[in-house]
Write a protein that holds these residues in place. Structure first.
Motif, PDB file in Angstrom:
ATOM      1  N   GLU A  34      -0.616   7.443  11.559  1.00 26.67           N
ATOM      2  CA  GLU A  34       0.810   7.545  11.249  1.00 26.67           C
ATOM      3  C   GLU A  34       1.563   6.364  11.834  1.00 26.67           C
ATOM      4  N   ALA A  35       2.598   5.944  11.126  1.00 29.71           N
ATOM      5  CA  ALA A  35       3.468   4.877  11.619  1.00 29.71           C
ATOM      6  C   ALA A  35       4.915   5.283  11.374  1.00 29.71           C
ATOM      7  N   ALA A  36       5.774   5.017  12.369  1.00 28.03           N
ATOM      8  CA  ALA A  36       7.183   5.389  12.258  1.00 28.03           C
ATOM      9  C   ALA A  36       8.067   4.209  11.874  1.00 28.03           C
ATOM     10  N   ASN A  37       7.466   3.012  11.774  1.00 27.95           N
ATOM     11  CA  ASN A  37       8.236   1.840  11.334  1.00 27.95           C
ATOM     12  C   ASN A  37       7.283   0.814  10.729  1.00 27.95           C
ATOM     13  N   GLY A  38       7.861  -0.212  10.156  1.00 24.49           N
ATOM     14  CA  GLY A  38       7.060  -1.200   9.457  1.00 24.49           C
ATOM     15  C   GLY A  38       6.115  -1.974  10.356  1.00 24.49           C
ATOM     16  N   ASN A  39       6.548  -2.277  11.570  1.00 26.13           N
ATOM     17  CA  ASN A  39       5.693  -3.027  12.485  1.00 26.13           C
ATOM     18  C   ASN A  39       4.457  -2.213  12.878  1.00 26.13           C
ATOM     19  N   GLU A  40       4.660  -0.920  13.125  1.00 20.74           N
ATOM     20  CA  GLU A  40       3.523  -0.051  13.454  1.00 20.74           C
ATOM     21  C   GLU A  40       2.558   0.028  12.275  1.00 20.74           C
ATOM     22  N   ALA A  41       3.110   0.136  11.077  1.00 21.09           N
ATOM     23  CA  ALA A  41       2.261   0.222   9.886  1.00 21.09           C
ATOM     24  C   ALA A  41       1.401  -1.023   9.731  1.00 21.09           C
ATOM     25  N   LEU A  42       2.022  -2.193   9.903  1.00 20.01           N
ATOM     26  CA  LEU A  42       1.290  -3.446   9.752  1.00 20.01           C
ATOM     27  C   LEU A  42       0.202  -3.571  10.821  1.00 20.01           C
ATOM     28  N   LEU A  43       0.495  -3.149  12.046  1.00 22.68           N
ATOM     29  CA  LEU A  43      -0.486  -3.210  13.127  1.00 22.68           C
ATOM     30  C   LEU A  43      -1.690  -2.319  12.823  1.00 22.68           C
ATOM     31  N   LEU A  44      -1.431  -1.101  12.326  1.00 24.08           N
ATOM     32  CA  LEU A  44      -2.523  -0.185  12.012  1.00 24.08           C
ATOM     33  C   LEU A  44      -3.363  -0.689  10.837  1.00 24.08           C
ATOM     34  N   VAL A  45      -2.704  -1.311   9.870  1.00 21.66           N
ATOM     35  CA  VAL A  45      -3.437  -1.894   8.746  1.00 21.66           C
ATOM     36  C   VAL A  45      -4.393  -2.970   9.245  1.00 21.66           C
ATOM     37  N   ARG A  46      -3.926  -3.765  10.201  1.00 23.51           N
ATOM     38  CA  ARG A  46      -4.747  -4.853  10.731  1.00 23.51           C
ATOM     39  C   ARG A  46      -5.887  -4.346  11.608  1.00 23.51           C
ATOM     40  N   ILE A  68       5.257  -4.797   1.890  1.00 23.69           N
ATOM     41  CA  ILE A  68       4.252  -4.636   0.830  1.00 23.69           C
ATOM     42  C   ILE A  68       3.474  -5.932   0.659  1.00 23.69           C
ATOM     43  N   ARG A  69       4.175  -7.059   0.611  1.00 27.86           N
ATOM     44  CA  ARG A  69       3.516  -8.355   0.421  1.00 27.86           C
ATOM     45  C   ARG A  69       2.594  -8.688   1.591  1.00 27.86           C
ATOM     46  N   LEU A  70       3.050  -8.408   2.816  1.00 26.62           N
ATOM     47  CA  LEU A  70       2.237  -8.708   3.987  1.00 26.62           C
ATOM     48  C   LEU A  70       0.934  -7.906   3.974  1.00 26.62           C
ATOM     49  N   ILE A  71       1.049  -6.615   3.693  1.00 24.74           N
ATOM     50  CA  ILE A  71      -0.147  -5.771   3.644  1.00 24.74           C
ATOM     51  C   ILE A  71      -1.068  -6.225   2.518  1.00 24.74           C
ATOM     52  N   ASP A  73      -1.254  -9.175   1.089  1.00 28.75           N
ATOM     53  CA  ASP A  73      -1.837 -10.486   1.357  1.00 28.75           C
ATOM     54  C   ASP A  73      -3.005 -10.387   2.338  1.00 28.75           C
ATOM     55  N   GLU A  74      -2.870  -9.535   3.348  1.00 24.81           N
ATOM     56  CA  GLU A  74      -3.914  -9.424   4.363  1.00 24.81           C
ATOM     57  C   GLU A  74      -5.091  -8.579   3.897  1.00 24.81           C
ATOM     58  N   LYS A  75      -4.804  -7.531   3.133  1.00 21.17           N
ATOM     59  CA  LYS A  75      -5.877  -6.665   2.628  1.00 21.17           C
ATOM     60  C   LYS A  75      -5.603  -6.354   1.150  1.00 21.17           C
ATOM     61  N   PRO A  76      -5.893  -7.319   0.300  1.00 20.07           N
ATOM     62  CA  PRO A  76      -5.535  -7.186  -1.118  1.00 20.07           C
ATOM     63  C   PRO A  76      -6.193  -6.009  -1.837  1.00 20.07           C
ATOM     64  N   LYS A  77      -7.307  -5.499  -1.303  1.00 22.41           N
ATOM     65  CA  LYS A  77      -7.979  -4.380  -1.953  1.00 22.41           C
ATOM     66  C   LYS A  77      -7.476  -3.018  -1.465  1.00 22.41           C
ATOM     67  N   LEU A  78      -6.598  -3.025  -0.472  1.00 27.67           N
ATOM     68  CA  LEU A  78      -6.067  -1.774   0.065  1.00 27.67           C
ATOM     69  C   LEU A  78      -4.911  -1.290  -0.806  1.00 27.67           C
ATOM     70  N   PRO A  79      -5.050  -0.142  -1.462  1.00 25.63           N
ATOM     71  CA  PRO A  79      -3.980   0.352  -2.341  1.00 25.63           C
ATOM     72  C   PRO A  79      -2.795   0.882  -1.549  1.00 25.63           C
ATOM     73  N   ILE A  80      -1.606   0.573  -2.029  1.00 28.24           N
ATOM     74  CA  ILE A  80      -0.359   1.000  -1.395  1.00 28.24           C
ATOM     75  C   ILE A  80       0.406   1.881  -2.379  1.00 28.24           C
ATOM     76  N   LEU A  81       0.689   3.114  -1.974  1.00 29.14           N
ATOM     77  CA  LEU A  81       1.530   4.005  -2.768  1.00 29.14           C
ATOM     78  C   LEU A  81       2.887   4.102  -2.092  1.00 29.14           C
ATOM     79  N   ALA A  98       5.267  -6.832  -6.056  1.00 28.96           N
ATOM     80  CA  ALA A  98       4.982  -7.300  -4.694  1.00 28.96           C
ATOM     81  C   ALA A  98       3.574  -6.944  -4.241  1.00 28.96           C
ATOM     82  N   GLY A  99       2.917  -6.006  -4.954  1.00 30.15           N
ATOM     83  CA  GLY A  99       1.547  -5.666  -4.595  1.00 30.15           C
ATOM     84  C   GLY A  99       1.256  -4.192  -4.447  1.00 30.15           C
TER      85      GLY A  99
END
Length: 217
Positions: A34-46, A68-71, A73-81, A98-99
Motif C-alpha cells: 500500500e502507498a498513501a502518496n505518489g512518492n511511496e508508490a514510486l519507491l515500492l514500484v522500484r 504514470i510516466r515515471l512508473i 518508464d521504469e517498468k514498462p511491462k507493469l500494468p497500471i490501472l 501516459a502509459g
C-alpha cells in the motif's frame, strides 16, 4: 493458485481498506503493498515486483500523469490501472497516453473493479465504451465536450494541475526540471487558452469540473 500481487496507491485509508476487502474475497488477487502518496508508490514500484498497480491519479507528492510516466518508464511491462474520482472523459485519454493500461472511476461497482484489475494484469486494456470510441477516432476529450481545459497540451495540463493545487512556479519548475521562466510562460498560455486572468479562477474552474478534490485546494 498463486495470487496476482497488487500494489494499491490511494491517499485515503478508507478507500484502501474498502479495496482490500473487495480483493480479499477473490481467489486470484491479493493486495501485497500500500502507498498513501505518489512518492511511496514510486519507491515500492522500484523496490519490489508487482503484477498490477491500482493507482489514484490525485495524491500528495508525485501524482497524475507524471507518476504514470515515471512508473511506465521504469517498468514498462507493469500494468497500471487508474482508479479515480475524476470523470473519465476528462482524464482517461491522457492517462492512457501516459502509459496506463486502464481507467476506472471510483463510482464503479466491485465486480467491475475486479474485472478491470484482472484484465490489465493479464496484458489487456480496460476502458469504458466512451473512452474507447474517443481513442478509436483519435480524439482528445475536447472534441466531445469542448471544455476549456481539454484544449491544453499535456505539459500545460500538468502545470495547470499543479497550479490549482497551490504549487508555486519555483516548486513546479523544480519538479518538472524546467526553468521558472518556462513555467511562467506556460501559465500565461494556460490562462489565455482558458480565457481566465488569475490562478483563483483556475482553482474555481478545476473544483467545479472535478479536476481536483475540493479538500486539496
Amino acid at each position: 493458485m498463486e495470487k496476482l500481487r497488487v500494489l494499491l496507491a490511494d491517499d485515503h485509508t478508507i478507500i484502501r481498506d474498502g479495496l482490500k476487502q473487495i480483493l480479499a474475497d477473490t481467489d486470484d488477487l491479493a493486495v501485497c503493498g500500500e502507498a498513501a502518496n505518489g512518492n511511496e508508490a514510486l519507491l515500492l514500484v522500484r523496490e519490489q515486483d508487482w503484477d498490477v498497480v491500482v493507482l489514484d491519479i490525485s495524491m500528495p507528492g508525485r501524482s497524475g500523469l507524471d507518476l504514470i510516466r515515471l512508473i511506465h518508464d521504469e517498468k514498462p511491462k507493469l500494468p497500471i490501472l487508474i482508479l479515480s474520482m475524476h470523470h473519465e472523459e476528462q482524464y482517461a485519454v491522457r492517462a492512457l497516453h501516459a502509459g496506463a493500461a486502464g481507467y476506472l472511476t471510483k463510482e464503479s461497482d466491485a465486480d467491475l473493479l475486479v474485472h478491470a484489475i484482472r484484465r490489465v494484469a493479464r496484458g489487456g486494456v480496460y476502458v469504458s465504451a466512451t473512452v474507447a470510441e474517443l481513442m478509436a477516432r483519435g480524439l482528445m476529450p475536447a472534441a466531445a465536450n469542448e471544455l476549456p481545459h481539454t484544449a491544453l497540451s499535456d505539459r500545460e495540463f500538468q502545470i495547470f494541475h499543479r497550479l490549482v493545487l497551490g504549487q508555486g512556479l519555483t516548486d513546479i519548475a523544480n519538479e518538472l526540471s524546467l526553468s521558472v521562466k518556462t513555467i511562467s510562460t506556460h501559465k500565461t498560455r494556460i490562462l489565455q487558452k482558458m480565457a481566465m486572468t488569475n490562478t483563483s479562477e483556475l482553482i474555481r474552474y478545476a473544483v467545479a469540473h472535478h479536476l481536483v478534490k475540493s479538500t486539496d485546494v
